[in-house]
Design a protein around this motif. Structure first.
Motif, PDB file in Angstrom:
ATOM      1  N   SER A 151     -27.740  26.466  40.533  1.00 35.78           N
ATOM      2  CA  SER A 151     -28.790  27.294  39.944  1.00 35.78           C
ATOM      3  C   SER A 151     -28.971  28.551  40.802  1.00 35.78           C
ATOM      4  O   SER A 151     -29.978  28.711  41.487  1.00 35.78           O
ATOM      5  CB  SER A 151     -30.094  26.489  39.870  1.00 35.78           C
ATOM      6  OG  SER A 151     -31.090  27.232  39.232  1.00 35.78           O
ATOM      7  N   THR A 172     -29.707  32.271  42.253  1.00 38.41           N
ATOM      8  CA  THR A 172     -30.682  33.334  42.030  1.00 38.41           C
ATOM      9  C   THR A 172     -29.946  34.575  41.531  1.00 38.41           C
ATOM     10  O   THR A 172     -28.718  34.625  41.551  1.00 38.41           O
ATOM     11  CB  THR A 172     -31.405  33.686  43.340  1.00 38.41           C
ATOM     12  OG1 THR A 172     -30.429  34.244  44.252  1.00 38.41           O
ATOM     13  CG2 THR A 172     -32.081  32.470  43.963  1.00 38.41           C
ATOM     14  N   ILE A 173     -30.685  35.584  41.152  1.00 42.97           N
ATOM     15  CA  ILE A 173     -30.064  36.832  40.701  1.00 42.97           C
ATOM     16  C   ILE A 173     -29.239  37.453  41.839  1.00 42.97           C
ATOM     17  O   ILE A 173     -28.144  37.962  41.606  1.00 42.97           O
ATOM     18  CB  ILE A 173     -31.112  37.830  40.140  1.00 42.97           C
ATOM     19  CG1 ILE A 173     -30.439  39.005  39.444  1.00 42.97           C
ATOM     20  CG2 ILE A 173     -32.025  38.339  41.212  1.00 42.97           C
ATOM     21  CD1 ILE A 173     -30.104  38.769  38.032  1.00 42.97           C
ATOM     22  N   SER A 177     -25.223  31.812  28.853  1.00 43.06           N
ATOM     23  CA  SER A 177     -26.585  31.330  28.715  1.00 43.06           C
ATOM     24  C   SER A 177     -26.632  30.505  27.435  1.00 43.06           C
ATOM     25  O   SER A 177     -25.695  30.530  26.633  1.00 43.06           O
ATOM     26  CB  SER A 177     -27.558  32.517  28.637  1.00 43.06           C
ATOM     27  OG  SER A 177     -28.896  32.055  28.587  1.00 43.06           O
ATOM     28  N   LYS A 215     -37.820  35.174  27.317  1.00 44.68           N
ATOM     29  CA  LYS A 215     -38.595  35.028  28.557  1.00 44.68           C
ATOM     30  C   LYS A 215     -38.547  33.617  29.137  1.00 44.68           C
ATOM     31  O   LYS A 215     -38.596  33.449  30.349  1.00 44.68           O
ATOM     32  CB  LYS A 215     -40.045  35.438  28.328  1.00 44.68           C
ATOM     33  CG  LYS A 215     -40.224  36.920  28.139  1.00 44.68           C
ATOM     34  CD  LYS A 215     -41.683  37.282  27.966  1.00 44.68           C
ATOM     35  CE  LYS A 215     -41.803  38.776  27.700  1.00 44.68           C
ATOM     36  NZ  LYS A 215     -43.186  39.180  27.496  1.00 44.68           N
ATOM     37  N   LYS A 216     -38.445  32.609  28.306  1.00 41.90           N
ATOM     38  CA  LYS A 216     -38.458  31.223  28.778  1.00 41.90           C
ATOM     39  C   LYS A 216     -37.104  30.771  29.330  1.00 41.90           C
ATOM     40  O   LYS A 216     -37.008  29.718  29.933  1.00 41.90           O
ATOM     41  CB  LYS A 216     -38.873  30.282  27.648  1.00 41.90           C
ATOM     42  CG  LYS A 216     -40.316  30.438  27.251  1.00 41.90           C
ATOM     43  CD  LYS A 216     -40.686  29.424  26.193  1.00 41.90           C
ATOM     44  CE  LYS A 216     -42.151  29.562  25.825  1.00 41.90           C
ATOM     45  NZ  LYS A 216     -42.554  28.563  24.829  1.00 41.90           N
ATOM     46  N   GLN A 276     -34.367  31.801  31.870  1.00 45.99           N
ATOM     47  CA  GLN A 276     -34.072  32.697  32.984  1.00 45.99           C
ATOM     48  C   GLN A 276     -32.646  33.225  32.965  1.00 45.99           C
ATOM     49  O   GLN A 276     -32.391  34.384  33.284  1.00 45.99           O
ATOM     50  CB  GLN A 276     -34.354  31.998  34.317  1.00 45.99           C
ATOM     51  CG  GLN A 276     -34.272  32.908  35.518  1.00 45.99           C
ATOM     52  CD  GLN A 276     -35.305  34.026  35.462  1.00 45.99           C
ATOM     53  OE1 GLN A 276     -36.471  33.812  35.149  1.00 45.99           O
ATOM     54  NE2 GLN A 276     -34.876  35.246  35.782  1.00 45.99           N
ATOM     55  N   SER A 277     -31.679  32.393  32.584  1.00 43.71           N
ATOM     56  CA  SER A 277     -30.288  32.849  32.585  1.00 43.71           C
ATOM     57  C   SER A 277     -30.085  34.025  31.631  1.00 43.71           C
ATOM     58  O   SER A 277     -29.270  34.909  31.905  1.00 43.71           O
ATOM     59  CB  SER A 277     -29.343  31.701  32.218  1.00 43.71           C
ATOM     60  OG  SER A 277     -29.641  31.196  30.929  1.00 43.71           O
ATOM     61  N   LEU A 281     -32.377  36.335  30.926  1.00 47.75           N
ATOM     62  CA  LEU A 281     -32.987  37.500  31.584  1.00 47.75           C
ATOM     63  C   LEU A 281     -32.105  38.000  32.728  1.00 47.75           C
ATOM     64  O   LEU A 281     -31.939  39.207  32.919  1.00 47.75           O
ATOM     65  CB  LEU A 281     -34.386  37.143  32.097  1.00 47.75           C
ATOM     66  CG  LEU A 281     -35.398  36.695  31.040  1.00 47.75           C
ATOM     67  CD1 LEU A 281     -36.688  36.234  31.702  1.00 47.75           C
ATOM     68  CD2 LEU A 281     -35.644  37.789  30.021  1.00 47.75           C
ATOM     69  N   ASP A 282     -31.537  37.062  33.487  1.00 44.06           N
ATOM     70  CA  ASP A 282     -30.632  37.442  34.578  1.00 44.06           C
ATOM     71  C   ASP A 282     -29.419  38.196  34.047  1.00 44.06           C
ATOM     72  O   ASP A 282     -28.956  39.161  34.664  1.00 44.06           O
ATOM     73  CB  ASP A 282     -30.153  36.195  35.335  1.00 44.06           C
ATOM     74  CG  ASP A 282     -31.230  35.566  36.200  1.00 44.06           C
ATOM     75  OD1 ASP A 282     -32.344  36.135  36.287  1.00 44.06           O
ATOM     76  OD2 ASP A 282     -30.952  34.500  36.777  1.00 44.06           O
TER      77      ASP A 282
END
Length: 183
Positions: A120, A122-123, A151, A158-159, A161-162, A164-165
């Motif tokens: 998992s 991070t960006i 993704s 918004k719910k 994260q992948s 949005l990343d």
């Protein structure tokens, strides 16, 4: 694994160091490798895995070897070696996994990164994965390549994260003009 090594020898100017507890010379000969390429394969045979890992760690630390490729070894044993070698991790920084696939009748190599190694990220870690992939691909002779960020949805939500990343990473790398194209 040896067919991949032989392909890499034909596509690049690298030397390959094989660390093993059994001598693979006869298997290599069965591939009918050209002499020039055969001279770039260096076989190191050890009486046990402990000595094998000691030499491998030394060669990685001194720069004699710069890429670690898994062969006929249990994945957990290899990861224990890599993660237990503090000097190697400190020198190379963020580590990630790359699997390369040659698909018959497809015109290029496909690479898959971190399906199980960095679970998992991070960006910032995803940026490092992309940068590591860039260096790796360039060492194989690729000047430009495309990256697909996976993704569970097609559009940013918004719910998730992948998703949005993926948007953030696409913006970051499109500004860098790095020869990396993200979809």
């Amino acid at each position: 694994m040896l067919s991949v090594v032989i392909d890499a020898l034909s596509l690049t100017d690298i030397d390959v160091y094989l660390y093993d507890t059994q001598d693979p010379t006869e298997i290599i000969r069965s591939f009918d490798v050209e002499v020039q390429r055969l001279n770039r394969i260096h076989i190191l045979t050890f009486e046990d895995e402990n000595k094998l890992f000691q030499q491998c760690a030394h060669d990685l630390a001194t720069g004699k070897a710069s890429l670690l490729m898994k062969g006929n070894i249990v994945s957990s044993t290899l990861l224990t070696f890599v993660l237990g070698n503090k000097n190697f991790v400190d020198y190379h920084g963020f580590l990630n996994h790359v699997a390369c696939f040659h698909i018959p009748n497809y015109h290029k190599t496909l690479m898959l990164s971190d399906s199980a190694f960095n679970i998992s990220p991070t960006i910032e870690e995803k940026k490092q994965i992309i940068n590591n992939l860039s260096k790796f691909a360039m060492s194989l002779g690729y000047e430009k390549f495309k990256i697909a960020l996976l993704s569970s949805v097609e559009k940013p939500i918004k719910k998730i994260q992948s998703s949005l990343d993926a948007v953030k990473l696409k913006q970051i790398f499109s500004r860098k003009q790095s020869g990396i194209f993200i979809r």
